[in-house]
Design a protein around this motif. Structure first.
Motif, mmCIF file in Angstrom:
data_model
loop_
_atom_site.group_PDB
_atom_site.id
_atom_site.type_symbol
_atom_site.label_atom_id
_atom_site.label_comp_id
_atom_site.label_asym_id
_atom_site.label_seq_id
_atom_site.Cartn_x
_atom_site.Cartn_y
_atom_site.Cartn_z
ATOM 1 N N ALA A 1 0.844 -1.202 0.000
ATOM 2 C CA ALA A 1 0.000 0.000 0.000
ATOM 3 C C ALA A 1 0.875 1.246 0.000
ATOM 4 O O ALA A 1 0.606 2.218 -0.710
ATOM 5 C CB ALA A 1 -0.928 0.007 1.218
ATOM 6 N N MET A 2 1.939 1.203 0.822
ATOM 7 C CA MET A 2 2.876 2.346 0.856
ATOM 8 C C MET A 2 3.447 2.587 -0.538
ATOM 9 O O MET A 2 3.526 3.711 -1.021
ATOM 10 C CB MET A 2 4.047 2.051 1.815
ATOM 11 N N ARG A 3 3.845 1.496 -1.192
ATOM 12 C CA ARG A 3 4.424 1.622 -2.541
ATOM 13 C C ARG A 3 3.379 2.106 -3.534
ATOM 14 O O ARG A 3 3.654 2.983 -4.355
ATOM 15 C CB ARG A 3 4.989 0.275 -3.012
ATOM 16 N N ALA A 4 2.186 1.520 -3.457
ATOM 17 C CA ALA A 4 1.133 1.911 -4.405
ATOM 18 C C ALA A 4 0.813 3.401 -4.249
ATOM 19 O O ALA A 4 0.496 4.078 -5.232
ATOM 20 C CB ALA A 4 -0.124 1.069 -4.169
ATOM 21 N N CYS A 5 0.918 3.903 -3.017
ATOM 22 C CA CYS A 5 0.626 5.320 -2.770
ATOM 23 C C CYS A 5 1.822 6.213 -3.106
ATOM 24 O O CYS A 5 1.769 7.434 -2.893
ATOM 25 C CB CYS A 5 0.226 5.530 -1.307
ATOM 26 N N GLY A 6 2.905 5.609 -3.565
ATOM 27 C CA GLY A 6 4.065 6.395 -4.004
ATOM 28 C C GLY A 6 4.891 6.951 -2.871
ATOM 29 O O GLY A 6 5.622 7.932 -3.045
ATOM 30 N N ILE A 7 4.805 6.345 -1.691
ATOM 31 C CA ILE A 7 5.572 6.841 -0.541
ATOM 32 C C ILE A 7 6.971 6.236 -0.582
ATOM 33 O O ILE A 7 7.117 5.033 -0.844
ATOM 34 C CB ILE A 7 4.837 6.502 0.770
ATOM 35 N N GLY A 8 7.981 7.056 -0.356
ATOM 36 C CA GLY A 8 9.359 6.552 -0.431
ATOM 37 C C GLY A 8 10.302 7.400 0.388
ATOM 38 O O GLY A 8 9.886 8.116 1.315
ATOM 39 N N GLN A 9 11.589 7.314 0.017
ATOM 40 C CA GLN A 9 12.644 8.013 0.738
ATOM 41 C C GLN A 9 12.320 9.510 0.817
ATOM 42 O O GLN A 9 11.724 10.050 -0.115
ATOM 43 C CB GLN A 9 13.960 7.828 -0.013
ATOM 44 N N ASP A 10 12.706 10.119 1.928
ATOM 45 C CA ASP A 10 12.475 11.551 2.173
ATOM 46 C C ASP A 10 11.028 11.882 2.537
ATOM 47 O O ASP A 10 10.700 13.032 2.801
ATOM 48 C CB ASP A 10 12.904 12.433 0.982
ATOM 49 N N ASP A 11 10.156 10.876 2.519
ATOM 50 C CA ASP A 11 8.776 11.129 2.939
ATOM 51 C C ASP A 11 8.612 10.769 4.417
ATOM 52 O O ASP A 11 9.329 9.909 4.934
ATOM 53 C CB ASP A 11 7.789 10.267 2.137
ATOM 54 N N GLU A 12 7.648 11.430 5.046
ATOM 55 C CA GLU A 12 7.307 11.075 6.425
ATOM 56 C C GLU A 12 5.876 10.557 6.479
ATOM 57 O O GLU A 12 4.996 11.056 5.765
ATOM 58 C CB GLU A 12 7.435 12.310 7.335
ATOM 59 N N VAL A 13 5.680 9.556 7.328
ATOM 60 C CA VAL A 13 4.344 8.976 7.524
ATOM 61 C C VAL A 13 4.034 9.065 9.013
ATOM 62 O O VAL A 13 4.790 8.550 9.846
ATOM 63 C CB VAL A 13 4.308 7.500 7.065
ATOM 64 N N ILE A 14 2.941 9.738 9.344
ATOM 65 C CA ILE A 14 2.581 9.893 10.762
ATOM 66 C C ILE A 14 1.753 8.684 11.187
ATOM 67 O O ILE A 14 0.763 8.321 10.531
ATOM 68 C CB ILE A 14 1.796 11.196 10.980
ATOM 69 N N THR A 15 2.172 8.051 12.266
ATOM 70 C CA THR A 15 1.485 6.838 12.691
ATOM 71 C C THR A 15 1.503 6.689 14.206
ATOM 72 O O THR A 15 1.965 7.565 14.932
ATOM 73 C CB THR A 15 2.076 5.602 11.965
ATOM 74 N N THR A 16 0.985 5.549 14.647
ATOM 75 C CA THR A 16 0.855 5.301 16.080
ATOM 76 C C THR A 16 2.028 4.476 16.617
ATOM 77 O O THR A 16 2.472 3.531 15.969
ATOM 78 C CB THR A 16 -0.460 4.556 16.382
ATOM 79 N N PRO A 17 2.480 4.818 17.818
ATOM 80 C CA PRO A 17 3.539 4.025 18.446
ATOM 81 C C PRO A 17 2.988 2.766 19.106
ATOM 82 O O PRO A 17 3.748 1.915 19.559
ATOM 83 C CB PRO A 17 4.093 4.965 19.510
ATOM 84 N N PHE A 18 1.649 2.674 19.158
ATOM 85 C CA PHE A 18 1.023 1.575 19.912
ATOM 86 C C PHE A 18 0.374 0.627 18.924
ATOM 87 O O PHE A 18 -0.823 0.689 18.652
ATOM 88 C CB PHE A 18 -0.008 2.160 20.880
ATOM 89 N N SER A 19 1.208 -0.262 18.346
ATOM 90 C CA SER A 19 0.722 -1.194 17.326
ATOM 91 C C SER A 19 1.697 -2.346 17.214
ATOM 92 O O SER A 19 2.751 -2.371 17.849
ATOM 93 C CB SER A 19 0.596 -0.470 15.978
ATOM 94 N N PHE A 20 1.320 -3.294 16.347
ATOM 95 C CA PHE A 20 2.201 -4.410 16.004
ATOM 96 C C PHE A 20 3.300 -3.902 15.063
ATOM 97 O O PHE A 20 3.112 -2.934 14.331
ATOM 98 C CB PHE A 20 1.362 -5.501 15.333
ATOM 99 N N ALA A 21 4.427 -4.606 15.070
ATOM 100 C CA ALA A 21 5.602 -4.172 14.303
ATOM 101 C C ALA A 21 5.327 -3.965 12.814
ATOM 102 O O ALA A 21 5.972 -3.127 12.164
ATOM 103 C CB ALA A 21 6.718 -5.207 14.472
ATOM 104 N N ALA A 22 4.357 -4.707 12.253
ATOM 105 C CA ALA A 22 4.101 -4.607 10.808
ATOM 106 C C ALA A 22 3.757 -3.186 10.377
ATOM 107 O O ALA A 22 4.064 -2.784 9.249
ATOM 108 C CB ALA A 22 2.977 -5.557 10.411
ATOM 109 N N THR A 23 3.137 -2.424 11.262
ATOM 110 C CA THR A 23 2.775 -1.035 10.927
ATOM 111 C C THR A 23 4.055 -0.232 10.664
ATOM 112 O O THR A 23 4.158 0.485 9.667
ATOM 113 C CB THR A 23 1.979 -0.402 12.100
ATOM 114 N N ALA A 24 5.022 -0.387 11.555
ATOM 115 C CA ALA A 24 6.289 0.343 11.416
ATOM 116 C C ALA A 24 7.112 -0.209 10.254
ATOM 117 O O ALA A 24 7.771 0.539 9.526
ATOM 118 C CB ALA A 24 7.086 0.226 12.718
#
Ligand SMILES: Cc1ncc(COP(=O)(O)O)c(C=O)c1O
Length: 365
Positions: free
Chosen positions: A66-89
């Motif tokens: 999904a990250m790749r399909a959305c074109g997210i890559g180097q130099d980009d930041e993704v805001i997310t939760t610290p309280f999750s399973f490792a797969a999110t990170a």
């Protein structure tokens, strides 16, 4: 003895149907890219009310691709939760982007528009909320914020299949969403499985390419892709379980409300109560200052339990140097106090009472 979850009961209930469907797939021998995969995708799309539902190998692959399909890559930041399973990170790390962790709400345990906004920088490309433990995050608030800043929203619905806000399913608010069918999940297969959902034709086309070696048609590779397909056996089993998912989730809600009536008077924080499926209780997680005592007592009585999650993601060795964090006081406190209790659709009232009595005794003594 009370297990954390008991998959045997669900299998027994559906055994005839599952065994005969599996036997049909085995004798048909179309194990990969068979007709049940497409049917399952269509049924999920209809259930979620989303234009595209594209299956894949796991929730982890769904997030990464999904990250790749959305074109997210180097130099980009993704805001997310610290309280999750490792797969999110991991999904953010796999595309070379930086995860930016913001604090969770102390009640829902999800990130919110208020916690996300101060973390937005010129490099921010996307927000990746997780509907943790089956509790729907405040998607209207998060999506409104994302629209204001021109950010993409990718929902991690690994734990929230079937949950909804005002009748709209989690996984249909953002630009795209990712589901897991790992056996313990609310909709769980008999092995690994995952799914990507979106209303965007473009993202759907991109994800479909990436999950299948970049192939649009046989022997035509348009992108460097991966092998991430849901297999036919999983699809046929998931099709059977999908028919019962609302019932399974309602049973989880009933179990949660029984827990709430017994644990409510104790000095523990219990999950938000709901009868509208905005929380589908993938986990029933309480917060207590007496966690060590509770764990000892549950262990002594052979009652299943687990600490999801003891360490915030950015404090894990794997992610600490490739992320940045804002103040995470709520998360740190929750990680010190959280403990998940047995929950599954078939759990009995008397099992719940035994668990609650055990916890009561800890507070009494
Ligand atoms: C929040 C969350 N995201 C992603 C995943 C990854 O899913 P899978 O195990 O299917 O790869 C999980 C699985 O536990 C999860 O809980």
């Amino acid at each position: 003895m009370i297990p954390m979850l008991d998959l045997k009961l669900q299998y027994r209930m559906l055994q005839k149907e599952i065994d005969s469907a599996v036997a049909e797939v085995l004798s048909g021998t179309q194990y990969v890219q068979g007709p049940n995969v497409r049917r399952f995708e269509n049924e999920v799309a209809k259930y979620l009310q989303v234009k595209h539902a594209i299956s894949c190998n796991s929730g982890s692959d769904a997030l990464h691709l999904a990250m790749r399909a959305c074109g997210i890559g180097q130099d980009d930041e993704v805001i997310t939760t610290p309280f999750s399973f490792a797969a999110t990170a991991e999904a953010v790390a796999h595309v070379g982007a930086t995860a930016v962790y913001v604090d969770i709400d102390p009640v829902t345990l999800c990130i919110t528009a208020e916690s996300i906004e101060p973390a937005i920088s010129p490099k921010t490309r996307a927000i990746l909320p997780v509907h943790i433990f089956g509790q729907a995050a405040d998607m209207p608030g998060i999506c409104a914020l994302a629209r204001r800043y021109g950010l993409q929203v990718i929902e991690d619905c690994a734990q929230s299949f079937g949950s909804r806000l005002a009748k709209q399913h989690t996984g249909t608010f953002g630009d795209a969403s990712c589901f897991s069918f790992y056996p313990s999940k609310n909709l769980g297969g008999c092995g690994d499985g995952g799914l990507f959902a979106t209303n965007s034709d473009e993202l759907a086309a991109q994800f479909s390419l990436l999950k299948n070696h970049g192939c649009e048609t046989r022997n035509r590779h348009h992108a460097v892709g991966w092998n991430s397909r849901l297999d036919e056996l999983q699809a046929v089993i998931l099709r059977i379980k999908l028919k019962h998912i609302d019932q399974f989730n309602r049973q989880r809600v009933l179990a949660a409300s029984h827990y709430a009536s017994l644990l409510g008077p104790l000095p523990v924080q219990i999950p938000r109560q709901t009868d509208d499926l905005s929380h589908v209780y993938h986990q029933y997680t309480i917060l207590s200052q007496e966690r060590t005592g509770i764990i000892d007592a549950l262990q002594k009585h052979q009652i299943g339990h687990a600490v999801y999650y003891p360490i915030p993601l950015p404090r894990q060795k794997a992610f600490s140097s490739i992320s940045r964090s804002l103040d995470l006081s709520n998360t740190d406190r929750v990680c010190r106090r959280c403990i998940s209790l047995p929950i599954f659709p078939e759990i009995s009232h008397s099992q719940i009472e035994t668990v609650a009595d055990t916890i009561k005794q800890v507070h009494a003594g």
